[in-house]
Structure formats: structure tokens, C-alpha cells
Scaffold this motif. Structure first.
Motif, mmCIF file in Angstrom:
data_model
loop_
_atom_site.group_PDB
_atom_site.id
_atom_site.type_symbol
_atom_site.label_atom_id
_atom_site.label_comp_id
_atom_site.label_asym_id
_atom_site.label_seq_id
_atom_site.Cartn_x
_atom_site.Cartn_y
_atom_site.Cartn_z
ATOM 1 N N VAL A 269 -7.286 0.802 27.385
ATOM 2 C CA VAL A 269 -6.881 -0.586 27.204
ATOM 3 C C VAL A 269 -5.563 -0.592 26.444
ATOM 4 C CG1 VAL A 269 -9.257 -1.430 27.204
ATOM 5 C CG2 VAL A 269 -8.158 -0.875 25.037
ATOM 6 N N TYR A 270 -4.773 -1.617 26.677
ATOM 7 C CA TYR A 270 -3.503 -1.736 25.979
ATOM 8 C C TYR A 270 -3.759 -1.716 24.470
ATOM 9 C CZ TYR A 270 -0.885 -3.089 30.220
ATOM 10 O OH TYR A 270 -0.262 -3.120 31.448
ATOM 11 N N GLY A 271 -2.947 -0.955 23.784
ATOM 12 C CA GLY A 271 -3.096 -0.765 22.346
ATOM 13 C C GLY A 271 -3.501 0.656 22.004
ATOM 14 N N GLU A 272 -4.084 1.360 22.971
ATOM 15 C CA GLU A 272 -4.461 2.757 22.763
ATOM 16 C C GLU A 272 -3.315 3.682 23.154
ATOM 17 O OE1 GLU A 272 -9.247 2.510 23.699
ATOM 18 O OE2 GLU A 272 -7.866 2.978 25.335
ATOM 19 N N ASP A 273 -3.264 4.857 22.563
ATOM 20 C CA ASP A 273 -2.322 5.879 23.012
ATOM 21 C C ASP A 273 -2.820 6.453 24.335
ATOM 22 O OD1 ASP A 273 -0.814 5.473 20.765
ATOM 23 O OD2 ASP A 273 -1.445 7.308 19.739
ATOM 24 N N VAL A 274 -1.874 6.772 25.224
ATOM 25 C CA VAL A 274 -2.208 7.281 26.557
ATOM 26 C C VAL A 274 -1.435 8.565 26.799
ATOM 27 C CG1 VAL A 274 -2.005 6.844 29.030
ATOM 28 C CG2 VAL A 274 -2.764 5.026 27.511
ATOM 29 N N THR A 275 -2.118 9.578 27.311
ATOM 30 C CA THR A 275 -1.479 10.848 27.638
ATOM 31 C C THR A 275 -1.219 10.918 29.133
ATOM 32 O OG1 THR A 275 -2.537 11.976 25.785
ATOM 33 C CG2 THR A 275 -1.698 13.355 27.565
ATOM 34 N N ILE A 276 0.057 11.113 29.482
ATOM 35 C CA ILE A 276 0.486 11.255 30.869
ATOM 36 C C ILE A 276 1.106 12.639 30.999
ATOM 37 C CG2 ILE A 276 1.986 10.347 32.682
ATOM 38 C CD1 ILE A 276 1.865 7.631 31.243
ATOM 39 N N GLY A 277 0.416 13.536 31.675
ATOM 40 C CA GLY A 277 0.879 14.919 31.724
ATOM 41 C C GLY A 277 0.778 15.549 30.348
ATOM 42 N N ASP A 278 1.898 16.034 29.843
ATOM 43 C CA ASP A 278 1.928 16.680 28.529
ATOM 44 C C ASP A 278 2.381 15.740 27.420
ATOM 45 O OD1 ASP A 278 1.160 19.122 29.646
ATOM 46 O OD2 ASP A 278 3.232 19.690 30.069
ATOM 47 N N TRP A 279 2.537 14.454 27.730
ATOM 48 C CA TRP A 279 3.179 13.558 26.774
ATOM 49 C C TRP A 279 2.305 12.348 26.492
ATOM 50 C CZ3 TRP A 279 5.552 15.230 31.365
ATOM 51 C CH2 TRP A 279 6.338 16.376 31.195
ATOM 52 N N THR A 280 2.235 11.991 25.213
ATOM 53 C CA THR A 280 1.418 10.869 24.783
ATOM 54 C C THR A 280 2.322 9.741 24.290
ATOM 55 O OG1 THR A 280 -0.413 12.329 24.165
ATOM 56 C CG2 THR A 280 -0.402 10.132 23.196
ATOM 57 N N ILE A 281 2.047 8.532 24.779
ATOM 58 C CA ILE A 281 2.857 7.372 24.403
ATOM 59 C C ILE A 281 1.941 6.232 23.959
ATOM 60 C CG2 ILE A 281 4.761 7.955 25.949
ATOM 61 C CD1 ILE A 281 3.666 5.788 27.877
#
Length: 211
Positions: free
Chosen positions: A175-187
Motif C-alpha cells: 500500500v502507498y506509504g510502505e517502502d517497495v523493493t524493485i529489483g535491487d533497489w528500495t524506494i
């Protein structure tokens, strides 16, 4: 959405080449975005609106802030093409090495680290159904979906064989507000805009992040 053919055929076929040529000729002629899928031509007729484009911009900037300089979060042309599979798509954000962009034609989907889509308000099934099917078929290893309608999304990974062809084996919802990992990178996903309904209110409900 408009499906212009019952099926896309396979790469190298006359049908696929004809659809690809049509799509490329229409890009600067008609509004919206044309793509070739396993089912035919998909036309998202609505021009992207503010929340969609702002989400794309913020995701691009956040990814490039944490990625090495030689990897970019590219938006725009050219398309990603899996010709053997009869698929040509244009992700909202393509995570790709700058060196792999040095091509005269379409991008090889197998050079992408990830594809990121912001769900269209006018045609959400294109992102949640069509691309969930098509992206593993052409070898994109990570597919991240952000949905401004609901303030939720998912990251799909781990391509594996199935009787219907390659599919993603792992799905992690957020859900929006959480950190998300896409590949090797977390945003972070805070402060991403939402679509509004006719009353000016945001659509859907988002549960607050745990913790």
C-alpha cells in the motif's frame, strides 16, 4: 481499449509485422497509446492525466536516486519488443542500463532490470491483466504496478514455466506509504498522487502502514 485482432500471431509473422507497423505509424497521429499484445492491438485512448504523470515522475526520480549512475529509469520511447512472442509494449518506466539503450530500434526486453507501470484510469486491465501475462513471456524479470485508483500496488518476480507459458511466481502486494523493493533497489511510496472521483475526493481506501 480497442482490440484490433483476435490474436497477435508469432514473431516474424505477416500479421505481427503489420500490427507493429500500424502501431508505430499511429503514435504521432492519434491520441493515446498503442501496443501489440498476444491478443492483438490495445489502444489506451485516454491521454495520461496529472496524477499518472506525476507518479511516473516521482518513481523515476526515486529510483535514479538509489541506483548506480550507469542504470537509468527511462520514460518514453522506444518500445520494448519481443518479436518472437509477437509483443510490443511501452512501460511507463524502464529500468535499464544506459549502455543497453544504444540501439537503433526497439529495446530488447531481456536487457531490462524491471518494468514499472502506473495503472491507467481508463483501462486498468491492461496493466493488471495483459501486462502481467505479457511481461514474463518476453523475459522482463521484475514488474512493478502502482495503482492510483486504490493507493496500492504489487511487485511481480521469479519467472517460471507453466502450461500457459512463462509466468511470475512471486507477487508482493503493498500500500502507498510502505517502502517497495524493485529489483535491487528500495524506494518509498509516500506522497504519490491518487485519482479523484467526480466529487473531488480520492478513490478507494488505503490502510495505514503497519508499525
Amino acid at each position: 481499449m480497442t482490440i484490433a485482432a483476435d490474436d497477435a500471431g508469432h514473431g516474424g509473422s505477416h500479421r505481427y509485422r503489420a500490427m507493429r507497423d500500424f502501431v508505430q505509424s499511429m503514435d504521432d497521429t492519434l491520441p493515446g497509446k498503442f501496443e501489440v499484445t498476444t491478443e492483438g492491438i490495445v489502444h489506451d485512448m485516454m491521454s495520461p492525466i496529472g496524477p499518472h504523470e506525476l507518479t511516473v515522475l516521482r518513481l523515476r526520480k526515486r529510483l535514479e536516486k538509489v541506483m548506480p549512475e550507469e542504470i537509468v529509469a527511462h520514460t518514453g520511447e522506444p518500445d520494448v519488443e519481443g518479436e518472437p512472442e509477437g509483443i510490443m509494449r511501452r512501460p511507463d518506466v524502464m529500468v535499464i542500463a544506459e549502455a543497453d539503450m544504444e540501439t537503433q530500434g526497439t529495446f530488447d526486453p531481456r536487457t531490462l532490470y524491471a518494468a514499472v507501470e502506473v495503472v491507467s484510469r481508463s483501462n486498468p486491465d491492461n496493466d493488471w491483466v495483459g501486462k502481467v501475462r505479457d511481461y514474463p513471456l518476453i523475459g522482463i524479470p521484475v514488474y512493478a504496478i502502482f495503482d492510483p485508483r486504490t493507493g496500492t500496488g504489487a511487485v511481480l518476480t521469479d519467472i517460471h514455466p507453466t502450461p500457459d507459458g512463462p509466468r511470475y511466481a512471486t507477487r508482493k502486494d503493498f500500500v502507498y506509504g510502505e517502502d517497495v523493493t524493485i529489483g535491487d533497489w528500495t524506494i518509498p511510496t509516500d506522497n504519490l498522487p491518487r485519482y479523484q472521483d467526480g466529487t473531488g475526493k480520492q478513490r478507494g481506501h488505503v490502510r495505514p502502514p503497519a508499525g
